[in-house]
Scaffold this motif. Sequence first.
Motif, PDB file in Angstrom:
ATOM      1  N   SER B  60     -23.438 -19.718  -2.049  1.00 58.41           N
ATOM      2  CA  SER B  60     -23.453 -20.844  -2.986  1.00 58.41           C
ATOM      3  C   SER B  60     -24.311 -20.457  -4.185  1.00 58.41           C
ATOM      4  N   SER B  61     -24.390 -21.357  -5.162  1.00 57.33           N
ATOM      5  CA  SER B  61     -25.248 -21.075  -6.316  1.00 57.33           C
ATOM      6  C   SER B  61     -25.845 -22.365  -6.858  1.00 57.33           C
ATOM      7  N   PHE B  62     -26.950 -22.219  -7.583  1.00 56.18           N
ATOM      8  CA  PHE B  62     -27.547 -23.372  -8.255  1.00 56.18           C
ATOM      9  C   PHE B  62     -26.891 -23.508  -9.622  1.00 56.18           C
ATOM     10  N   VAL B  63     -26.538 -24.763  -9.955  1.00 62.82           N
ATOM     11  CA  VAL B  63     -25.853 -24.984 -11.230  1.00 62.82           C
ATOM     12  C   VAL B  63     -26.554 -26.007 -12.114  1.00 62.82           C
ATOM     13  N   SER B  64     -27.760 -26.380 -11.731  1.00 62.04           N
ATOM     14  CA  SER B  64     -28.568 -27.220 -12.627  1.00 62.04           C
ATOM     15  C   SER B  64     -30.027 -26.968 -12.275  1.00 62.04           C
ATOM     16  N   PRO B  65     -30.933 -27.352 -13.151  1.00 58.33           N
ATOM     17  CA  PRO B  65     -32.362 -27.143 -12.840  1.00 58.33           C
ATOM     18  C   PRO B  65     -32.899 -28.140 -11.819  1.00 58.33           C
ATOM     19  N   GLN B  66     -32.054 -29.101 -11.424  1.00 61.47           N
ATOM     20  CA  GLN B  66     -32.508 -30.090 -10.421  1.00 61.47           C
ATOM     21  C   GLN B  66     -31.931 -29.806  -9.037  1.00 61.47           C
ATOM     22  N   GLY B  67     -31.736 -28.531  -8.732  1.00 63.76           N
ATOM     23  CA  GLY B  67     -31.335 -28.166  -7.366  1.00 63.76           C
ATOM     24  C   GLY B  67     -29.922 -28.525  -7.000  1.00 63.76           C
ATOM     25  N   LEU B  68     -29.055 -28.681  -7.981  1.00 60.29           N
ATOM     26  CA  LEU B  68     -27.652 -28.958  -7.689  1.00 60.29           C
ATOM     27  C   LEU B  68     -26.977 -27.648  -7.257  1.00 60.29           C
ATOM     28  N   PHE B 204      -1.621 -16.222  -2.779  1.00 60.17           N
ATOM     29  CA  PHE B 204      -1.727 -16.535  -4.195  1.00 60.17           C
ATOM     30  C   PHE B 204      -0.327 -16.465  -4.744  1.00 60.17           C
ATOM     31  N   PRO B 205       0.100 -17.290  -5.701  1.00 59.36           N
ATOM     32  CA  PRO B 205      -0.626 -18.349  -6.423  1.00 59.36           C
ATOM     33  C   PRO B 205      -1.138 -19.481  -5.525  1.00 59.36           C
ATOM     34  N   ARG B 206      -2.229 -20.090  -5.961  1.00 57.59           N
ATOM     35  CA  ARG B 206      -2.865 -21.187  -5.226  1.00 57.59           C
ATOM     36  C   ARG B 206      -3.268 -22.324  -6.152  1.00 57.59           C
ATOM     37  N   TYR B 207      -3.523 -23.461  -5.534  1.00 59.63           N
ATOM     38  CA  TYR B 207      -3.858 -24.676  -6.284  1.00 59.63           C
ATOM     39  C   TYR B 207      -4.871 -25.482  -5.486  1.00 59.63           C
ATOM     40  N   ASP B 208      -6.049 -24.916  -5.280  1.00 59.84           N
ATOM     41  CA  ASP B 208      -7.044 -25.572  -4.427  1.00 59.84           C
ATOM     42  C   ASP B 208      -8.299 -25.929  -5.206  1.00 59.84           C
ATOM     43  N   LEU B 209      -8.800 -27.119  -4.930  1.00 60.17           N
ATOM     44  CA  LEU B 209     -10.097 -27.526  -5.475  1.00 60.17           C
ATOM     45  C   LEU B 209     -11.110 -27.431  -4.328  1.00 60.17           C
ATOM     46  N   ASP B 210     -11.318 -26.191  -3.880  1.00 63.12           N
ATOM     47  CA  ASP B 210     -12.132 -25.982  -2.677  1.00 63.12           C
ATOM     48  C   ASP B 210     -13.617 -25.989  -3.051  1.00 63.12           C
ATOM     49  N   LEU B 211     -14.125 -27.153  -3.366  1.00 57.93           N
ATOM     50  CA  LEU B 211     -15.522 -27.208  -3.798  1.00 57.93           C
ATOM     51  C   LEU B 211     -16.246 -28.412  -3.223  1.00 57.93           C
ATOM     52  N   THR B 212     -17.540 -28.259  -3.139  1.00 63.02           N
ATOM     53  CA  THR B 212     -18.448 -29.337  -2.771  1.00 63.02           C
ATOM     54  C   THR B 212     -19.747 -29.099  -3.521  1.00 63.02           C
ATOM     55  N   MET B 213     -20.413 -30.183  -3.856  1.00 68.83           N
ATOM     56  CA  MET B 213     -21.746 -30.046  -4.458  1.00 68.83           C
ATOM     57  C   MET B 213     -22.783 -30.666  -3.542  1.00 68.83           C
ATOM     58  N   PHE B 214     -23.860 -29.927  -3.366  1.00 68.22           N
ATOM     59  CA  PHE B 214     -25.022 -30.388  -2.612  1.00 68.22           C
ATOM     60  C   PHE B 214     -26.205 -30.493  -3.565  1.00 68.22           C
ATOM     61  N   ARG B 215     -27.274 -31.073  -3.044  1.00 66.51           N
ATOM     62  CA  ARG B 215     -28.542 -30.955  -3.760  1.00 66.51           C
ATOM     63  C   ARG B 215     -29.625 -30.685  -2.718  1.00 66.51           C
ATOM     64  N   ILE B 216     -30.539 -29.779  -3.094  1.00 66.30           N
ATOM     65  CA  ILE B 216     -31.631 -29.501  -2.147  1.00 66.30           C
ATOM     66  C   ILE B 216     -32.831 -30.375  -2.477  1.00 66.30           C
ATOM     67  N   TYR B 217     -33.467 -30.811  -1.411  1.00 65.52           N
ATOM     68  CA  TYR B 217     -34.619 -31.709  -1.519  1.00 65.52           C
ATOM     69  C   TYR B 217     -35.813 -31.093  -0.794  1.00 65.52           C
ATOM     70  N   GLU B 218     -37.001 -31.462  -1.295  1.00 65.51           N
ATOM     71  CA  GLU B 218     -38.214 -31.231  -0.518  1.00 65.51           C
ATOM     72  C   GLU B 218     -39.085 -32.463  -0.709  1.00 65.51           C
ATOM     73  N   ASN B 220     -38.473 -35.346  -0.004  1.00 58.94           N
ATOM     74  CA  ASN B 220     -37.637 -36.443  -0.506  1.00 58.94           C
ATOM     75  C   ASN B 220     -37.388 -36.425  -2.005  1.00 58.94           C
ATOM     76  N   LYS B 221     -37.701 -35.302  -2.644  1.00 57.37           N
ATOM     77  CA  LYS B 221     -37.399 -35.185  -4.076  1.00 57.37           C
ATOM     78  C   LYS B 221     -36.531 -33.965  -4.333  1.00 57.37           C
ATOM     79  N   PRO B 222     -35.655 -34.051  -5.312  1.00 57.36           N
ATOM     80  CA  PRO B 222     -34.860 -32.868  -5.660  1.00 57.36           C
ATOM     81  C   PRO B 222     -35.769 -31.696  -6.004  1.00 57.36           C
ATOM     82  N   VAL B 223     -35.387 -30.531  -5.591  1.00 55.20           N
ATOM     83  CA  VAL B 223     -36.173 -29.331  -5.855  1.00 55.20           C
ATOM     84  C   VAL B 223     -35.880 -28.846  -7.278  1.00 55.20           C
ATOM     85  N   ASN B 224     -36.921 -28.411  -7.968  1.00 53.18           N
ATOM     86  CA  ASN B 224     -36.700 -27.784  -9.277  1.00 53.18           C
ATOM     87  C   ASN B 224     -36.180 -26.371  -9.086  1.00 53.18           C
ATOM     88  N   THR B 225     -35.115 -26.055  -9.799  1.00 49.74           N
ATOM     89  CA  THR B 225     -34.560 -24.708  -9.702  1.00 49.74           C
ATOM     90  C   THR B 225     -34.395 -24.150 -11.104  1.00 49.74           C
TER      91      THR B 225
END
Lengths: 680, 680
Positions: B60-68, B204-218, B220-225
């Motif tokens: 996975s990867s972080f995609v925002s500074p708020q641990g998304l 392939f060809p494919r047509y999938d939206l194989d995604l989910t977004m999580f957020r990490i917490y510590e 009880n607050k979102p982690v800064n990333t």
Amino acid sequence: MKHYLALSLFAATLCAEEGMWTFNGFPAAKVKQAYGFAPDQAWLDNVRLSSARIAQGCSSSFVSPQGLVLTNHHCASSCIQQLSTKDNDLMSNGFYAATADAERRCPNLELNQLAEITDVTARFTAATKGKTGEAYDKAQKETSSKIEQECAQGDEKRVCEVVSLYNGGIYNLYRYRRFSDVRLVFAPEFAIAFFGGDPDNFTFPRYDLDLTMFRIYEDNKPVNTPNYLRWSATGAKEGELVFTSGHPGSTDRLETVAGFEKMRGEDYPRRLLMLSEYRGMLGQFQERGEEQKRVSNNDLFGVENSLKAIRGQFEALLKPGFLPEKQKAESELQRRINANPKWRAEYGSAWKDEAAALRQLSATGAASTAYSGLSQSRLFTIARTLVFSAIERPKPDAERMSNYRDSSLPRVRAALLSPAPINRELETEKLAFMLTRMREMLGPDHIAVKTMLGKASPRDVAVRLVKETKLDDPALRKSLYEGGAAAMAANNDPMIQFARLYEPIGRAHNDLIEKQIQPALTAASERIARARFAVFGSSVYPDATFSLRLSFGSVKGYQENGRNINPTTIIGGAFERQTGSDPYRLPDSWMNAKEQLDLTVPFNFVSTNDIIGGNSGSPVINQKAELVGLVFDGNIQSLGGSFGYDPEVNRTVSVHVRAITEVMRKIYKTTRLLEELGVN
Amino acid sequence: MKHYLALSLFAATLCAEEGMWTFNGFPAAKVKQAYGFAPDQAWLDNVRLSSARIAQGCSSSFVSPQGLVLTNHHCASSCIQQLSTKDNDLMSNGFYAATADAERRCPNLELNQLAEITDVTARFTAATKGKTGEAYDKAQKETSSKIEQECAQGDEKRVCEVVSLYNGGIYNLYRYRRFSDVRLVFAPEFAIAFFGGDPDNFTFPRYDLDLTMFRIYEDNKPVNTPNYLRWSATGAKEGELVFTSGHPGSTDRLETVAGFEKMRGEDYPRRLLMLSEYRGMLGQFQERGEEQKRVSNNDLFGVENSLKAIRGQFEALLKPGFLPEKQKAESELQRRINANPKWRAEYGSAWKDEAAALRQLSATGAASTAYSGLSQSRLFTIARTLVFSAIERPKPDAERMSNYRDSSLPRVRAALLSPAPINRELETEKLAFMLTRMREMLGPDHIAVKTMLGKASPRDVAVRLVKETKLDDPALRKSLYEGGAAAMAANNDPMIQFARLYEPIGRAHNDLIEKQIQPALTAASERIARARFAVFGSSVYPDATFSLRLSFGSVKGYQENGRNINPTTIIGGAFERQTGSDPYRLPDSWMNAKEQLDLTVPFNFVSTNDIIGGNSGSPVINQKAELVGLVFDGNIQSLGGSFGYDPEVNRTVSVHVRAITEVMRKIYKTTRLLEELGVN
């Protein structure tokens, strides 16, 4: 479909017991040399006429002059299940007709007794002389059709089959007498017929009473069978010469490397994975309830049996040394062919031609598996048969698809009209499963998938068709079959409509294989066969073709993981192995009779006879042509027998005649049968 | 378990894009040469810290500074299913937390961010110097344990793993930051996440939206990333250089011939047949009803995914040319080793030693598959974990079974205490199935079968245990885990009793492998690795080890059966492919929004990056370290990637960033997330 030649490349080193010999090519001298006894013509004729093929895929023998037939329980289980009801499950309870009147007709079972073998090679040679390609193929089919029709004389009591041996080197006409009124006489409980179940299947030591007795009738009377096997009182000793007479289905002992690679890389994995999944589906279906379990038992056991057998064959193909060794032998043969300019010109390119045909066949493999999977649904199979037969039957015999030629039609008709009940719940699951697999194997964009499923899901299609079809009614099937094209045109049963969607697709698939690929393959294989004849000569046996064969061998143990395996088990062993839980639960009848039984009586035994699937139900015979045992299995090491025979470990597994006598007398008390068998 | 060296025998001909490179061994110069761009250290550090491993087996990867966190739907599906109820099936309906408060914690999910890589080879060299056999093995384990404990400092927020690269040629310490409070933020409907289902999986060809977004917490607050990947507005063009940063699980690119033969002849067939049958069982279980379908969906999809992947690998192994080519390369290496007297003395016998160890391992194969199959039952796994951990935890770290070392315990504990609901009906079927398979694989006379089943049937045992156990209560599990040996001794839960029967058997099996066979195998493999270093040098990448790797490649189509496959599909293609029936049913949300969507927006695309299972959820990154895609699959041709990389056809399949933006904006209206991603 492919009838490869089974000449051993190293004919000189052919093992003593190797070989599934034809009755008109039996190596009596060789047996004499090894065992001091050679069967004469009268012996061979008697054993041939005492043997009977079960058309659905097994072997059997006559054991009394009144048409009493001995075979395996697992060869009879579809009949036993069809005669069962929710209230009386004959699989669980067993069956014994205490009087002649109580013998019950099987809905769909046919026995064939081999009356005569005639060599017809010359007619083929004459008919195909100077012809090649399509003309050659057509001449062959017409000759075959003509010979069979002349032989059958329109008599449904005759089955006439041209058998291609040595891959077209020899053509023999096999004429059988057909018996289609087969009645159930005696069957023990499934729990002892298949004691140890799937875990012990193909293993040894074993403790199975895998037997059933039938009787053949004509005009409502038992058929006289003057040729039959006398019942031995003692069985066979360790080391004693024994024969098996039966119908091995097919072997591929001298497939080419390209053929083996195709099997190993494509055919076996595809089939095994499908069967495994099907097993998982059926196993879970059984958990729906007792009745669901009862109606699916026979399917499940069939699948498990195939799975274990095919897996054993696959493992033989996967052995590290297997293909390199075949490659070495093939290269050596090619070297010798290429060293002779005449041979080289005639045969040199045959392997390349064969590989090309195999590549074409590869491209059809997924569809073949997918379409044949659909026949797991009996309702779909019925619809398909009705649709195709209405089109095919009006054609001249030689122009029909092979399944609808005169020689096959009585069997097709019997299967179609069988009154055996059809369970819609199970049908739905099977059809949904197989349609789903079809979509998976062919992909959603394949013409078959698009035509047959459209935008609907496989399950929705299956649910609707099974719910709405009326083809579970045998009378409807009869009127549609007999009414032919006109009756079919007037019918709108949804399953028939569905089969009509399939018809052009299945036909195109079949034509591609039967008319294009197979002739090319046969032409190439024939040349390879002739190359082998040229180099190695011809004193060998042909590959198995589900025609009658005689194997010889002796009662003999073997070594497994360094342990000596005794060739014989005793009845007491079953009591030691039983746990009270399936598949190690002995039936109550056995538990109650334990005190009366002689626990030292031999139960099962192994011998070195060379057999393969289709031999189930074969009699084991001594020199006096007495019945000493009943073949029901091969050991796990014999599964590689499709590709070669290993005398060290390849073993046939049989029920000992003394065990049969002991339990018929003390457990099942089948007095009238014992008298008929001449046992006191 | 085996960490083979993945040096290419023909290092000079290593394909441009081949390689799963470590972050401390990335061939920047090579990339520069091919693409005119080389990542510098700051780029590498930023991408490393923007990447996160999902401990359960994804990337996975972080995609925002708020641990998304961005990952695949199929990497998140166990969490999504665990958060579902009968009344709100988040798998079917999807999930979006419109406010921060609505983000929901996953019962058992852990993220690891790679903080630091340290070379610790010297400590191993010093510790094992002059030692052989058991002493060597012991020194290695103690060194590893000591290094990991020093690094972790008893801090549960640290994951410290010694990674053996190049088969022990190099030891690196990987220190991760652990995040165990992972919350679900956004997931689309399963129907679009896995559009085309199993039939289209790995195609392939494919047509999938194989995604989910999580957020990490510590706390009880979102982690800064502070390190995260910027969201690209445009994605990547055809031919553009792209990187994937993720955690490939394992590869066997330079297995020995003996190892390949074992895989092909034993491991793959055994596992495939078991998985196939399990699939059939689960598929039929689903037909019991809607709720049964819901609770088993995730298992079924996992099985189907594995099955297809493993089957593709098996087919690569079965290709006619595969093993002969490996044999040729191995013989050439051996020839060169034997030509040098010093090398010959050091390495000459290594292959024979390795083959001997593999034969020992073969003998344990059926038991390994059978015992690991049992972990499909969560209740049994819980009982087993409790029994083993009560015994293992009091021991010094280096003496424990590998699963119970300090570096693994937090994960063990989290899985054990996860409050995810347990469905008893499904548990019963799974346990019955796996116990039946165990008896089949090991045979009824095996010690495990006799000890665990006694005379009862597998199903009866499963039914009783699942019915009577109280281990579905997380509080009970917690008290037993924390109470250790004393609490366990006082407990008589039947599943725990059952696990106690297993404990000595599983331990003996594990000891045999971990203490005897594996050290011998490792010793032999190390010598083979050194032989390769001696002959071919070392400028290559190590085999995958589920540690962070960077691959480079470019967006590029390929040829399949003579057709050109375009590298990119568009959103409109999904509407063309949909039929209204699963798995080609688009969710209502999509059907309703069709008018608003720009159907020409790129949906999925392929690139030449070298990945393997475990890379699912990896970001696809451009030169500016912007996120341009989300890896979710490889094409069918990439499945042989376990054994080698083929630049012509091996492709990574990803969701295009523009499709994500388009549907988040127009279908899911995830306004606050779009703002967070910096998308207008």
